[in-house]
Design a protein around this motif. Structure first.
Motif, PDB file in Angstrom:
ATOM      1  N   MET A   1       3.707 -15.799  17.370  1.00 59.16           N
ATOM      2  CA  MET A   1       3.954 -15.156  16.077  1.00 59.16           C
ATOM      3  C   MET A   1       4.299 -13.687  16.304  1.00 59.16           C
ATOM      4  O   MET A   1       3.619 -12.992  17.063  1.00 59.16           O
ATOM      5  N   ASN A   2       5.367 -13.197  15.655  1.00 60.52           N
ATOM      6  CA  ASN A   2       5.756 -11.803  15.804  1.00 60.52           C
ATOM      7  C   ASN A   2       4.728 -10.888  15.143  1.00 60.52           C
ATOM      8  O   ASN A   2       4.183 -11.213  14.091  1.00 60.52           O
ATOM      9  N   PRO A   3       4.479  -9.734  15.760  1.00 61.11           N
ATOM     10  CA  PRO A   3       3.510  -8.820  15.161  1.00 61.11           C
ATOM     11  C   PRO A   3       3.993  -8.276  13.821  1.00 61.11           C
ATOM     12  O   PRO A   3       5.196  -8.173  13.568  1.00 61.11           O
ATOM     13  N   ILE A   4       3.044  -7.962  12.966  1.00 58.56           N
ATOM     14  CA  ILE A   4       3.354  -7.314  11.700  1.00 58.56           C
ATOM     15  C   ILE A   4       3.652  -5.849  12.007  1.00 58.56           C
ATOM     16  O   ILE A   4       2.836  -5.162  12.616  1.00 58.56           O
ATOM     17  N   SER A   5       4.813  -5.355  11.625  1.00 61.96           N
ATOM     18  CA  SER A   5       5.158  -3.974  11.921  1.00 61.96           C
ATOM     19  C   SER A   5       4.251  -3.015  11.153  1.00 61.96           C
ATOM     20  O   SER A   5       3.679  -3.367  10.116  1.00 61.96           O
ATOM     21  N   THR A   6       4.147  -1.801  11.663  1.00 62.08           N
ATOM     22  CA  THR A   6       3.328  -0.812  10.962  1.00 62.08           C
ATOM     23  C   THR A   6       3.906  -0.507   9.580  1.00 62.08           C
ATOM     24  O   THR A   6       3.152  -0.277   8.621  1.00 62.08           O
ATOM     25  N   ASN A   7       5.218  -0.523   9.449  1.00 67.23           N
ATOM     26  CA  ASN A   7       5.835  -0.277   8.142  1.00 67.23           C
ATOM     27  C   ASN A   7       5.515  -1.398   7.160  1.00 67.23           C
ATOM     28  O   ASN A   7       5.235  -1.152   5.982  1.00 67.23           O
ATOM     29  N   ALA A   8       5.545  -2.636   7.654  1.00 68.28           N
ATOM     30  CA  ALA A   8       5.201  -3.766   6.788  1.00 68.28           C
ATOM     31  C   ALA A   8       3.723  -3.709   6.405  1.00 68.28           C
ATOM     32  O   ALA A   8       3.344  -4.041   5.271  1.00 68.28           O
ATOM     33  N   TRP A   9       2.893  -3.294   7.352  1.00 66.00           N
ATOM     34  CA  TRP A   9       1.456  -3.147   7.073  1.00 66.00           C
ATOM     35  C   TRP A   9       1.244  -2.128   5.953  1.00 66.00           C
ATOM     36  O   TRP A   9       0.479  -2.368   5.010  1.00 66.00           O
ATOM     37  N   LEU A  10       1.926  -1.006   6.054  1.00 66.12           N
ATOM     38  CA  LEU A  10       1.807   0.042   5.030  1.00 66.12           C
ATOM     39  C   LEU A  10       2.302  -0.455   3.677  1.00 66.12           C
ATOM     40  O   LEU A  10       1.636  -0.244   2.650  1.00 66.12           O
ATOM     41  N   SER A  11       3.448  -1.115   3.664  1.00 68.81           N
ATOM     42  CA  SER A  11       4.041  -1.532   2.393  1.00 68.81           C
ATOM     43  C   SER A  11       3.205  -2.583   1.681  1.00 68.81           C
ATOM     44  O   SER A  11       3.298  -2.730   0.455  1.00 68.81           O
ATOM     45  N   ALA A  12       2.363  -3.310   2.421  1.00 69.57           N
ATOM     46  CA  ALA A  12       1.512  -4.342   1.821  1.00 69.57           C
ATOM     47  C   ALA A  12       0.180  -3.785   1.328  1.00 69.57           C
ATOM     48  O   ALA A  12      -0.633  -4.535   0.784  1.00 69.57           O
ATOM     49  N   GLY A  13      -0.049  -2.492   1.522  1.00 70.13           N
ATOM     50  CA  GLY A  13      -1.324  -1.904   1.163  1.00 70.13           C
ATOM     51  C   GLY A  13      -1.260  -0.988  -0.036  1.00 70.13           C
ATOM     52  O   GLY A  13      -0.235  -0.876  -0.720  1.00 70.13           O
ATOM     53  N   ASN A  14      -2.369  -0.315  -0.284  1.00 70.86           N
ATOM     54  CA  ASN A  14      -2.514   0.605  -1.402  1.00 70.86           C
ATOM     55  C   ASN A  14      -3.383   1.785  -0.957  1.00 70.86           C
ATOM     56  O   ASN A  14      -3.861   1.814   0.179  1.00 70.86           O
ATOM     57  N   PHE A  15      -3.628   2.721  -1.883  1.00 67.71           N
ATOM     58  CA  PHE A  15      -4.484   3.861  -1.597  1.00 67.71           C
ATOM     59  C   PHE A  15      -5.504   4.031  -2.709  1.00 67.71           C
ATOM     60  O   PHE A  15      -5.227   3.725  -3.874  1.00 67.71           O
ATOM     61  N   PHE A  16      -6.707   4.480  -2.333  1.00 63.53           N
ATOM     62  CA  PHE A  16      -7.659   4.956  -3.326  1.00 63.53           C
ATOM     63  C   PHE A  16      -8.169   6.311  -2.856  1.00 63.53           C
ATOM     64  O   PHE A  16      -7.886   6.744  -1.737  1.00 63.53           O
ATOM     65  N   GLU A  17      -8.896   7.000  -3.697  1.00 59.31           N
ATOM     66  CA  GLU A  17      -9.312   8.364  -3.384  1.00 59.31           C
ATOM     67  C   GLU A  17     -10.786   8.427  -3.023  1.00 59.31           C
ATOM     68  O   GLU A  17     -11.623   7.776  -3.657  1.00 59.31           O
TER      69      GLU A  17
END
Length: 293
Positions: A1-17
């Motif tokens: 299985m190809n690794p999940i790119s760091t950009n894809a990892w970021l785009s699938a996430g969110n942020f809280f404070e």
């Protein structure tokens, strides 16, 4: 299985404070599945779990974050970094996700955060129920933690200089020493680690983050006591070739923990979830099958 790119990892996430700073997090899996909290190590990020993520997300509601000072999260220079604060951040995420019960799979620095969460679970108070903890290679016992030279230097008065001198090449050499002989890190992996470490001027705060090592010694009684008094199932999966927390740490674990549940991975180093994800997955699923959660 190809690794999940760091950009894809970021785009699938969110942020809280948290305390005025942005914390990156992501989740996947069925909303009604048992929650599995993944806690990453030093000096990398939640992306360390990318090889396990798809398989785990088929079975659990998988939740993770980049701790403050790591990965895509903020890396303030005027900040008191501590294991206690990192545990607070994970509890904030659990509240944010409305979690009532959860399991932990942790690695390295994240093991110590998990120990603090385990200690809190033994205290009175309203918090999500911790149901099990699985540790990968980490400094569970200060007396068996064998930091590499660069970690010792970062903790010394030379720390800021060492941080400035750190390069992708020195990172690659350091990682080569702690991976297994047959599982050496690829250039792509080093590129990803380097990108995530250097984001937001991350190298400058390495001397602040490394203070977790004396914190482990200071709070040894609390954190080792939590292991010994745990009222939930515990599991250790360890790459025994690891010079930091390998076979010598496993021996200490067997000495101090009653009825230890341990899976040893010969030839695997400090990052078993990266070096041998299939073996880690099999051992973890076997552990969970024992109590059918």
């Amino acid at each position: 299985m190809n690794p999940i790119s760091t950009n894809a990892w970021l785009s699938a996430g969110n942020f809280f404070e948290h305390r005025g700073h942005r914390i990156f997090w992501r989740a996947s899996g069925a909303p009604d599945a048992p929650v599995l909290l993944l806690i990453h190590g030093f000096p990398t990020s939640s992306w360390d779990w990318e090889a396990l993520w798809p398989e785990l997300a088929q079975r659990y509601r998988v939740v993770t974050l980049d701790m403050i000072g790591f990965g895509f999260s903020d890396k303030p220079r005027d900040y008191e970094y501590s294991i206690l604060d990192q545990a607070d951040i994970h509890e904030a995420l659990l509240r944010h996700c409305d979690v009532s019960a959860y399991h932990i799979l942790a690695h390295d620095y994240g093991d110590t955060v998990a120990q603090e969460l385990l200690a809190r679970s033994l205290e009175p108070g309203q918090r999500p129920q911790l149901a099990s903890v699985c540790f990968l290679n980490g400094g569970l016992f200060p007396e068996t933690h064998r930091p590499v030279l660069v970690q010792k230097l970062l903790l010394s008065a030379l720390g800021p200089l060492i941080a400035r001198l750190t390069s992708k090449r020195t990172l690659a050499r350091s990682m080569a020493r702690i991976f297994g002989p047959q599982t050496q890190p690829s250039p792509m992996l080093i590129d990803a680690f380097w990108q995530l470490m250097t984001l937001h001027d991350g190298l400058k705060i390495l001397p602040l983050l490394i203070r977790y090592m004396p914190e482990r010694r200071l709070r040894r009684a609390r954190w080792v006591g939590a292991l010994q008094q745990a009222g939930v199932p515990l599991k250790l999966i360890d790459g025994t070739h690891d010079p930091i927390s390998g076979a010598h740490m496993v021996q200490r674990y067997r000495e101090l923990i009653a009825d230890p549940d341990v899976t040893e991975l010969p030839g695997i180093g400090h990052y078993p979830q990266v070096e041998a994800p299939a073996s880690v997955l099999a051992a973890y699923l076997e552990f969970r099958q024992k109590f059918l959660h």
